[in-house]
Design a protein around this motif. Structure first.
Motif, short mmCIF file in Angstrom:
data_model
loop_
_atom_site.label_atom_id
_atom_site.label_comp_id
_atom_site.label_asym_id
_atom_site.label_seq_id
_atom_site.Cartn_x
_atom_site.Cartn_y
_atom_site.Cartn_z
N LEU A 37 36.11 51.99 54.75
CA LEU A 37 37.13 52.68 53.96
C LEU A 37 36.89 52.49 52.46
O LEU A 37 37.19 53.39 51.66
N GLN A 38 36.37 51.33 52.06
CA GLN A 38 36.06 51.11 50.65
C GLN A 38 34.92 52.02 50.20
O GLN A 38 34.95 52.57 49.09
N GLN A 39 33.90 52.20 51.04
CA GLN A 39 32.79 53.07 50.69
C GLN A 39 33.25 54.52 50.55
O GLN A 39 32.73 55.27 49.72
N ARG A 40 34.24 54.91 51.35
CA ARG A 40 34.78 56.27 51.27
C ARG A 40 35.75 56.43 50.11
O ARG A 40 36.18 57.55 49.80
N GLY A 41 36.14 55.33 49.49
CA GLY A 41 37.12 55.40 48.41
C GLY A 41 38.55 55.43 48.90
O GLY A 41 39.48 55.68 48.11
N GLN A 42 38.77 55.16 50.20
CA GLN A 42 40.13 55.18 50.74
C GLN A 42 40.85 53.85 50.53
O GLN A 42 42.06 53.78 50.66
N ILE A 43 40.10 52.81 50.25
CA ILE A 43 40.68 51.53 49.85
C ILE A 43 39.99 51.09 48.57
O ILE A 43 38.77 51.06 48.49
N GLU A 44 40.80 50.78 47.58
CA GLU A 44 40.27 50.35 46.29
C GLU A 44 40.99 49.08 45.86
O GLU A 44 42.22 49.00 45.90
N VAL A 45 40.22 48.08 45.48
CA VAL A 45 40.77 46.82 44.97
C VAL A 45 40.24 46.65 43.56
O VAL A 45 39.02 46.59 43.36
N ALA A 46 41.14 46.59 42.57
CA ALA A 46 40.69 46.57 41.18
C ALA A 46 41.66 45.80 40.30
O ALA A 46 42.86 45.70 40.61
N ILE A 61 44.63 53.56 49.74
CA ILE A 61 45.38 52.37 49.33
C ILE A 61 44.72 51.82 48.08
O ILE A 61 43.49 51.68 48.03
N ILE A 62 45.51 51.52 47.07
CA ILE A 62 45.00 50.93 45.84
C ILE A 62 45.71 49.59 45.63
O ILE A 62 46.94 49.53 45.56
N LEU A 63 44.94 48.52 45.58
CA LEU A 63 45.46 47.17 45.41
C LEU A 63 45.01 46.64 44.07
O LEU A 63 43.84 46.70 43.73
N THR A 64 45.95 46.11 43.30
CA THR A 64 45.61 45.65 41.97
C THR A 64 46.42 44.43 41.59
O THR A 64 47.51 44.21 42.15
N ARG A 65 45.90 43.63 40.69
CA ARG A 65 46.62 42.49 40.15
C ARG A 65 46.02 42.12 38.80
O ARG A 65 44.85 42.41 38.53
N PRO A 66 46.80 41.48 37.93
CA PRO A 66 46.26 41.07 36.63
C PRO A 66 45.20 39.98 36.81
O PRO A 66 45.34 39.12 37.68
N ALA A 67 44.18 40.01 35.98
CA ALA A 67 43.14 38.98 36.02
C ALA A 67 43.52 37.87 35.05
O ALA A 67 43.03 37.80 33.92
N VAL A 68 44.43 37.01 35.52
CA VAL A 68 44.93 35.91 34.69
C VAL A 68 44.72 34.61 35.45
O VAL A 68 45.05 34.51 36.64
N GLU A 69 44.19 33.58 34.76
CA GLU A 69 43.98 32.29 35.41
C GLU A 69 45.29 31.63 35.71
O GLU A 69 46.25 31.71 34.93
N ALA A 70 45.39 30.95 36.86
CA ALA A 70 46.61 30.25 37.27
C ALA A 70 46.64 28.86 36.64
O ALA A 70 46.37 27.85 37.28
N GLY A 71 46.96 28.82 35.34
CA GLY A 71 47.11 27.54 34.67
C GLY A 71 45.80 26.85 34.36
O GLY A 71 45.78 25.68 33.99
N GLU A 72 44.66 27.56 34.50
CA GLU A 72 43.36 26.95 34.20
C GLU A 72 42.59 27.86 33.26
O GLU A 72 42.92 29.02 33.08
N ARG A 73 41.56 27.33 32.66
CA ARG A 73 40.65 28.13 31.84
C ARG A 73 39.30 28.14 32.53
O ARG A 73 38.60 27.14 32.57
N LEU A 74 38.98 29.31 33.10
CA LEU A 74 37.78 29.39 33.93
C LEU A 74 36.52 29.65 33.11
O LEU A 74 35.41 29.52 33.62
N GLY A 75 36.70 30.04 31.84
CA GLY A 75 35.54 30.28 31.00
C GLY A 75 34.82 31.56 31.40
O GLY A 75 35.38 32.44 32.04
N PHE A 76 33.54 31.65 31.04
CA PHE A 76 32.76 32.85 31.34
C PHE A 76 32.18 32.73 32.75
O PHE A 76 31.38 31.85 33.03
N LEU A 77 32.60 33.66 33.63
CA LEU A 77 32.11 33.64 35.00
C LEU A 77 30.77 34.37 35.07
O LEU A 77 30.55 35.37 34.39
#
Length: 363
Positions: free
Chosen positions: A212-221, A165-181
């Motif tokens: 499952l993440q350690q095995r690479g069967q689940i990836e969130v990126a 399973i590969i889960l992904t989403r854009p890294a965009v702030e929801a109406g805020e400016r978070l600056g450098f994390l």
């Protein structure tokens, strides 16, 4: 003399099992009271007989709801107050609607948790995910777009129908400016991906997710990490797709490999892209809706399954957006531009288009 009023219309329902009757009624008769309130009738219990009184049309609705709730309870499925309200609304719209058919779309996760679609649109969405390799779920917050996709994905992984399973989403702030994390790359993007982890942990045991993440069967990126990859034998979910640019959406859709499924979810009314940027989800909806093999499931406020207030909030904003469009269509920003097709909740799968109409994939 005042004319005598006719007695209220009455129907009865007998339930032989005392245990089943207790399940239907709920604690202190709470569920019966909820059905009576939602249907606008009086419901009383006498022995093992449920008596429904009131206006004839409303009594018939309440009787049908009770019959189906009884059958669901007999199968071991318990309904909550929100389910009752949706059931009443569904039967009001379609007297032949069957709540029992929902059991055909049950998704069972690793925690043995049964996830049941709660509206016609949600059922169509689950069917589309199972039947098509690429499905778009577009609609307001709280309609179960990501949650149901995640449920189907985990069931496919458990059944070994996909390898990962590969889960992904854009890294965009929801109406805020978070600056450098602070932190390394993983720690910087983790806040954007947290909602995906929350849904994942609701489907699978925490230890199982880590394994499952350690095995690479689940990836969130983040979505940017998808470039250059070919995703074979995978179940891929792109969440918050309204925040993907046109170029990112094109890149993502051309990653799909053999034996894979992809689900793209988002709400075109909540774009957090910079002013002037075009939402890749909106563009994909316009370009791809007539391609055979791609399903579009559109949700409305009627499909919201969160707190009842969320449905009212979504409806209020939809009305505001419609009023803004009527006053000055040319000056309404993409943030509040709502496609007219969102008024429907049926999957939109059309005929194949010519090759010239299909967007070219990047190398």
């Amino acid at each position: 003399m005042q004319p005598s009023q006719s007695p209220p219309f009455t129907l009865t329902l007998e339930v032989e099992s005392a245990h089943l009757l207790l399940t239907i009624g709920g604690p202190h008769g709470h569920m019966l009271a909820e059905i009576a309130r939602a249907c606008g009738t009086d419901i009383n219990l006498r022995g093992n007989t449920i008596i429904i009184c009131g206006e004839e049309s409303r009594v018939h609705v309440a009787h049908r709801v009770l019959c189906q709730v009884t059958e669901l309870a007999d199968r071991g499925h318990a309904l909550e107050s929100n389910d009752i309200r949706r059931a009443v609304r569904e039967i009001e719209l379609d007297p032949e609607a069957s709540l029992v058919e929902r059991l055909d779309e049950v998704v069972t996760t690793q925690k043995r948790k049964q996830i049941v679609p709660k509206s016609p649109a949600q059922r169509s969405y689950v069917q589309a995910i199972r039947n098509y390799d690429l499905t778009f779920g577009i609609g307001p917050a709280g309609t179960g777009k990501t949650y149901l996709a995640m449920a189907v994905a985990t069931s496919y992984l458990i059944a070994k129908r996909v390898k990962r399973i590969i889960l992904t989403r854009p890294a965009v702030e929801a109406g805020e400016r978070l600056g450098f994390l602070p932190g390394d790359l993983a720690e910087k993007v983790n806040p954007y991906l947290r909602p995906l982890y929350d849904a994942l942990n609701d489907m699978l045991d925490f230890d199982k997710v880590e394994q499952l993440q350690q095995r690479g069967q689940i990836e969130v990126a983040p979505l940017a990490f998808m470039r250059g990859r070919t995703l074979n034998d995978a179940f891929v979910i792109l969440d918050e797709a309204q925040n993907a640019t046109s170029e990112q959406m094109r890149m993502f859709l051309t990653r799909l490999g053999f034996g894979s499924k992809a689900v793209v979810t988002g709400d075109v009314t909540q774009t957090d892209l910079p002013a002037g940027s075009r939402s890749g989800l909106r563009e994909a909806h316009e370009l791809l809706q007539n391609i055979d093999g791609i399903a579009f499931q559109l949700f409305t406020h009627n499909d919201v399954v969160r707190h009842p207030l969320v449905q009212k909030i979504v409806l209020a904003y939809e009305r505001r957006d419609a009023q803004l469009q009527e006053r000055s269509p040319s000056r309404v920003s993409s943030r509040v531009e709502v496609p007219q097709e969102l008024a429907t909740s049926a999957p939109n799968v059309g005929e194949p288009c010519s090759a010239s109409e299909v967007p070219k994939a990047d190398p």
